[in-house]
Enzyme design. Structure first.
Site, short mmCIF file in Angstrom:
data_model
loop_
_atom_site.label_atom_id
_atom_site.label_comp_id
_atom_site.label_asym_id
_atom_site.label_seq_id
_atom_site.Cartn_x
_atom_site.Cartn_y
_atom_site.Cartn_z
N HIS B 18 0.54 -1.51 -0.08
CA HIS B 18 0.16 0.11 -0.03
C HIS B 18 1.11 1.12 0.31
CE1 HIS B 18 0.68 0.91 4.10
NE2 HIS B 18 0.92 -0.05 4.15
N HIS B 159 0.75 -5.70 3.02
CA HIS B 159 1.42 -5.07 3.87
C HIS B 159 2.43 -5.55 4.03
CE1 HIS B 159 -2.68 -3.65 5.17
NE2 HIS B 159 -2.71 -4.48 5.35
#
Lengths: 222, 222
Positions: B18, B159
């Site tokens: 992200h 992540h």
């Protein structure tokens, strides 16, 4: 800052594969044979040299073959840093495969070719070298860099076989992971050696080539 | 062409971290807490989306947290492909570390922090998760992708912790190699799954950010 709050000493190694040689686009095994860069390879090396400016590289090591040395010279000139030849990062000696096309090797040495793809460390190239020997010499090169250039940023220009073995050596992986890493012409990767870890920070970067329409993915058997 | 001369079936997975969240630049552990993208993160995601056009991505999976979902939405819109939430690639639950700065964690949990840096799979986050559990869920995600999307190109937005575990899972490395891979905000990596090998083709590409002055290297402890 390290885990215990101390300042980390970081040694950085840029791992560069030589630009395209005259034999790369047709899929011909090179080993210790000595074709020069192709016309596209010359262009790739120049773009790569510009890309590597201002990244802190202080010295460049290179395999003594023409295709690596020419690539390294172009970079060293652009960066204005010393260039040192090192036999430990020379290509594997492909022996009787040298000078042959992948398709010829598949026909003439079908079992050895299958072995090269599936268990490359088991291949003893007739009149050539074994991957385990390459693994030992790149391990030695890494020990040398970590000691001699502690805290510095240096680069090495080499070939697919020693480069993939070098990733295994740096990350302390078994040589069984040899085929796990991409390795394209005129690409670079970044390895960070710190006291408590070694990191493959970037792998097989070729954005500089893609931008200029000079990118070509490596043959999967070379 | 495969080793035996047959056509290889290649499944390609783009692994995307992200874009920058509001907490990334100050080094605050997030876990399952839910900060949105920062202003710079929004810009990064847009640049990344343009970079990922015309690469053949057919569907995007995303962790359901805000920072991943927002990044994935921006990409899915630009590429005009479906977006699917998948709990298997959500961030590790950092438990009592969640919401704390790295410096606070170092002071409050010095031994656990040291363990996280040196043997992260041994850390059981109080009120949280263990890395081995993350390892299992990303393994399951990989099996799913290889089966459901055989021969296709797909992307996942996730992540640092599940992404590094996913590299170990994909290359069949022990989780001990967790810290071996770079993982910067709005970076992408490419993994190729073929019958006879899995290749980390590119790792932690951020050229698109560097070009725009939007690149920031990830904190070494996050």
């Amino acid at each position: 800052m390290g885990a215990k709050g101390g300042q980390e000493v970081k040694t950085t190694l840029f791992v560069i594969r030589h630009a395209e040689s005259q034999w790369n686009p047709i899929g011909r095994y090179q080993g210790l044979l000595n074709p020069d860069l192709s016309e596209r390879g010359e262009k790739q090396a120049k773009i790569l040299a510009k890309e590597l400016k201002n990244k802190g590289i202080e010295v460049i090591y290179t395999s003594p073959l023409l295709r690596t040395k020419r690539t390294a010279q172009i970079i060293a000139e652009e960066l204005n840093v010393p260039l040192i030849e090192d036999e430990r990062v020379i290509e594997i000696d492909h022996g009787v495969w040298s000078g042959k096309l992948v398709e010829e090797v598949k026909k003439e040495f079908p079992e050895m070719f299958e072995m090269w793809i599936t268990r490359p460390w088991k291949v003893d190239f007739p009149e050539g070298e074994n991957l385990l020997k390459v693994f030992e010499r790149v391990k030695d090169f890494i020990r040398f860099v970590k000691e001699k250039h502690k805290g510095q940023t240096v680069a090495v220009v080499s070939h697919t076989v020693p480069i993939r073995a070098l990733y295994c050596a740096a990350l302390e992986l078994p040589i069984e992971k040899f085929w796990s890493f991409g390795c394209d012409n005129a690409s670079y990767s970044i390895i960070n050696f710190e006291e408590d870890r070694t990191t493959l920070h970037k792998l097989n970067i070729t954005c500089h080539l893609e931008r200029e329409g000079l990118y070509e993915e490596a043959h999967r058997a070379l």
